[in-house]
Design a protein around this motif. Structure first.
Motif, PDB file in Angstrom:
ATOM      1  N   ASN A   1       0.668  -1.284  -0.025  1.00  0.00           N
ATOM      2  CA  ASN A   1       0.029   0.047  -0.030  1.00  0.00           C
ATOM      3  C   ASN A   1       0.973   1.203   0.048  1.00  0.00           C
ATOM      4  OD1 ASN A   1      -2.331  -1.849   0.374  1.00  0.00           O
ATOM      5  ND2 ASN A   1      -2.097  -1.666   2.370  1.00  0.00           N
ATOM      6  N   SER A   2       0.203   2.355  -0.455  1.00  0.00           N
ATOM      7  CA  SER A   2       0.899   3.723  -0.270  1.00  0.00           C
ATOM      8  C   SER A   2       2.215   3.465  -1.098  1.00  0.00           C
ATOM      9  CB  SER A   2       1.210   4.109   1.183  1.00  0.00           C
ATOM     10  OG  SER A   2       0.106   4.303   1.779  1.00  0.00           O
ATOM     11  N   LEU A   3       2.292   3.023  -2.230  1.00  0.00           N
ATOM     12  CA  LEU A   3       3.576   2.650  -3.199  1.00  0.00           C
ATOM     13  C   LEU A   3       4.164   4.035  -3.553  1.00  0.00           C
ATOM     14  CD1 LEU A   3       2.318  -0.447  -5.097  1.00  0.00           C
ATOM     15  CD2 LEU A   3       4.232  -0.220  -3.869  1.00  0.00           C
ATOM     16  N   LYS A   4       5.357   3.807  -3.324  1.00  0.00           N
ATOM     17  CA  LYS A   4       6.354   5.077  -3.859  1.00  0.00           C
ATOM     18  C   LYS A   4       6.977   4.798  -5.100  1.00  0.00           C
ATOM     19  CE  LYS A   4       6.735   6.126   1.268  1.00  0.00           C
ATOM     20  NZ  LYS A   4       7.829   6.303   2.196  1.00  0.00           N
ATOM     21  N   PRO A   5       7.433   5.661  -5.895  1.00  0.00           N
ATOM     22  CA  PRO A   5       8.329   5.622  -7.157  1.00  0.00           C
ATOM     23  C   PRO A   5       9.535   4.659  -6.495  1.00  0.00           C
ATOM     24  CG  PRO A   5       7.523   7.758  -7.128  1.00  0.00           C
ATOM     25  CD  PRO A   5       7.140   7.194  -5.720  1.00  0.00           C
ATOM     26  N   GLU A   6      10.220   4.838  -5.467  1.00  0.00           N
ATOM     27  CA  GLU A   6      11.455   3.920  -5.024  1.00  0.00           C
ATOM     28  C   GLU A   6      11.063   2.576  -4.698  1.00  0.00           C
ATOM     29  OE1 GLU A   6      10.189   7.068  -3.689  1.00  0.00           O
ATOM     30  OE2 GLU A   6      10.568   7.098  -1.715  1.00  0.00           O
ATOM     31  N   ASP A   7       9.886   2.133  -4.614  1.00  0.00           N
ATOM     32  CA  ASP A   7       9.366   0.739  -4.450  1.00  0.00           C
ATOM     33  C   ASP A   7       9.447   0.065  -5.784  1.00  0.00           C
ATOM     34  OD1 ASP A   7       6.742   1.902  -2.200  1.00  0.00           O
ATOM     35  OD2 ASP A   7       8.800   0.984  -1.871  1.00  0.00           O
ATOM     36  N   THR A   8       9.855   0.715  -6.800  1.00  0.00           N
ATOM     37  CA  THR A   8       9.817   0.228  -8.437  1.00  0.00           C
ATOM     38  C   THR A   8      11.218  -0.969  -8.205  1.00  0.00           C
ATOM     39  OG1 THR A   8       8.957   2.078  -9.469  1.00  0.00           O
ATOM     40  CG2 THR A   8      10.426   0.562 -10.773  1.00  0.00           C
ATOM     41  N   ALA A   9      10.832  -2.136  -8.557  1.00  0.00           N
ATOM     42  CA  ALA A   9      11.830  -3.231  -8.362  1.00  0.00           C
ATOM     43  C   ALA A   9      11.363  -4.232  -9.216  1.00  0.00           C
ATOM     44  CB  ALA A   9      12.515  -3.289  -7.285  1.00  0.00           C
ATOM     45  N   VAL A  10      11.957  -5.344  -9.176  1.00  0.00           N
ATOM     46  CA  VAL A  10      11.540  -6.845  -9.517  1.00  0.00           C
ATOM     47  C   VAL A  10      11.771  -7.427  -8.258  1.00  0.00           C
ATOM     48  CG1 VAL A  10      12.073  -8.894 -10.321  1.00  0.00           C
ATOM     49  CG2 VAL A  10      12.813  -6.910 -11.776  1.00  0.00           C
ATOM     50  N   TYR A  11      10.325  -7.927  -8.137  1.00  0.00           N
ATOM     51  CA  TYR A  11      10.080  -8.369  -6.607  1.00  0.00           C
ATOM     52  C   TYR A  11      10.361  -9.967  -6.619  1.00  0.00           C
ATOM     53  CZ  TYR A  11       8.673  -4.132  -4.392  1.00  0.00           C
ATOM     54  OH  TYR A  11       8.881  -2.878  -4.019  1.00  0.00           O
ATOM     55  N   TYR A  12      10.804 -10.632  -5.945  1.00  0.00           N
ATOM     56  CA  TYR A  12      11.020 -12.135  -5.650  1.00  0.00           C
ATOM     57  C   TYR A  12      10.507 -12.723  -4.464  1.00  0.00           C
ATOM     58  CZ  TYR A  12      14.487 -11.084  -9.143  1.00  0.00           C
ATOM     59  OH  TYR A  12      15.322 -10.588 -10.452  1.00  0.00           O
ATOM     60  N   CYS A  13      10.019 -13.904  -4.381  1.00  0.00           N
ATOM     61  CA  CYS A  13       9.754 -14.554  -3.234  1.00  0.00           C
ATOM     62  C   CYS A  13      10.680 -15.584  -3.212  1.00  0.00           C
ATOM     63  CB  CYS A  13       8.226 -15.177  -3.291  1.00  0.00           C
ATOM     64  SG  CYS A  13       7.922 -16.181  -4.648  1.00  0.00           S
ATOM     65  N   ALA A  14      11.032 -16.001  -1.877  1.00  0.00           N
ATOM     66  CA  ALA A  14      11.904 -17.186  -1.795  1.00  0.00           C
ATOM     67  C   ALA A  14      11.609 -17.846  -0.375  1.00  0.00           C
ATOM     68  CB  ALA A  14      13.195 -16.391  -1.439  1.00  0.00           C
ATOM     69  N   VAL A  15      12.186 -18.956  -0.153  1.00  0.00           N
ATOM     70  CA  VAL A  15      11.905 -20.024   0.814  1.00  0.00           C
ATOM     71  C   VAL A  15      13.168 -20.159   1.433  1.00  0.00           C
ATOM     72  CG1 VAL A  15      10.902 -22.124   1.709  1.00  0.00           C
ATOM     73  CG2 VAL A  15       9.528 -20.828   0.099  1.00  0.00           C
ATOM     74  N   ARG A  16      13.514 -20.276   3.004  1.00  0.00           N
ATOM     75  CA  ARG A  16      14.549 -20.714   3.611  1.00  0.00           C
ATOM     76  C   ARG A  16      13.786 -22.012   4.706  1.00  0.00           C
ATOM     77  NH1 ARG A  16      18.106 -17.465   6.926  1.00  0.00           N
ATOM     78  NH2 ARG A  16      18.477 -19.471   7.694  1.00  0.00           N
ATOM     79  N   LYS A  17      14.449 -23.019   4.527  1.00  0.00           N
ATOM     80  CA  LYS A  17      13.946 -24.235   5.376  1.00  0.00           C
ATOM     81  C   LYS A  17      14.280 -24.414   6.937  1.00  0.00           C
ATOM     82  CE  LYS A  17      15.596 -27.490   2.544  1.00  0.00           C
ATOM     83  NZ  LYS A  17      15.826 -28.468   2.066  1.00  0.00           N
ATOM     84  N   THR A  18      15.166 -23.108   7.306  1.00  0.00           N
ATOM     85  CA  THR A  18      15.349 -23.073   8.549  1.00  0.00           C
ATOM     86  C   THR A  18      15.257 -21.513   9.033  1.00  0.00           C
ATOM     87  OG1 THR A  18      17.522 -22.892   8.194  1.00  0.00           O
ATOM     88  CG2 THR A  18      16.920 -25.058   8.654  1.00  0.00           C
ATOM     89  N   PRO A  19      14.846 -21.326  10.242  1.00  0.00           N
ATOM     90  CA  PRO A  19      14.971 -19.997  10.695  1.00  0.00           C
ATOM     91  C   PRO A  19      16.244 -19.288  10.641  1.00  0.00           C
ATOM     92  CG  PRO A  19      13.905 -21.287  12.015  1.00  0.00           C
ATOM     93  CD  PRO A  19      14.456 -22.275  11.357  1.00  0.00           C
TER      94      PRO A  19
END
Length: 121
Positions: A82-100
């Motif tokens: 929400n309330s997106l800003k021009p500086e939020d422009t990017a390629v967004y990736y999701c990722a998983v790690r199996k341990t904390p």
């Protein structure tokens, strides 16, 4: 396997919701992370959330604007922006790690392909 979607072009002040569909079994101690990489910049963490929901982290620049949630039944993680800003422009990736652990990209085990978010001023 992770499949990210939901990116697009939005005006400053607008909202987008990214989705990350995860195939395979997810254990409660897994941590789902969202990262982004702007042109010419290093990949940075946006936020992370344990699949159990117990712990959540957001980088300060998105705190109070972005929210990570999950749908256990759909094996899907969301990033509400929400309330997106021009500086939020990017390629967004999701990722998983199996341990904390630390919310650093090098410690994540699996990555989605990325989805482009462009915020116009």
């Amino acid at each position: 396997q992770l499949q990210a979607s939901g990116g697009g072009l939005v005006q400053a002040g607008g909202s987008l919701r990214l989705s990350c569909a995860v195939s395979g079994r997810i254990l409660n101690n897994y941590v789902m992370g969202w990262f982004r990489q702007a042109p010419g910049k290093e990949r940075e963490v946006v936020g992370a959330k344990s699949w159990s929901g117990v712990s959540t982290y957001y980088v300060s620049s998105v705190k109070d604007r972005f929210t990570i949630s999950r749908d256990n039944a759909k094996n899907t993680v969301y990033l509400q922006m929400n309330s997106l800003k021009p500086e939020d422009t990017a390629v967004y990736y999701c990722a998983v790690r199996k341990t904390p652990g630390r919310p650093v990209a090098s410690e994540y085990d699996y990555w989605g392909q990325g989805t482009l978010v462009t915020v116009s001023s």
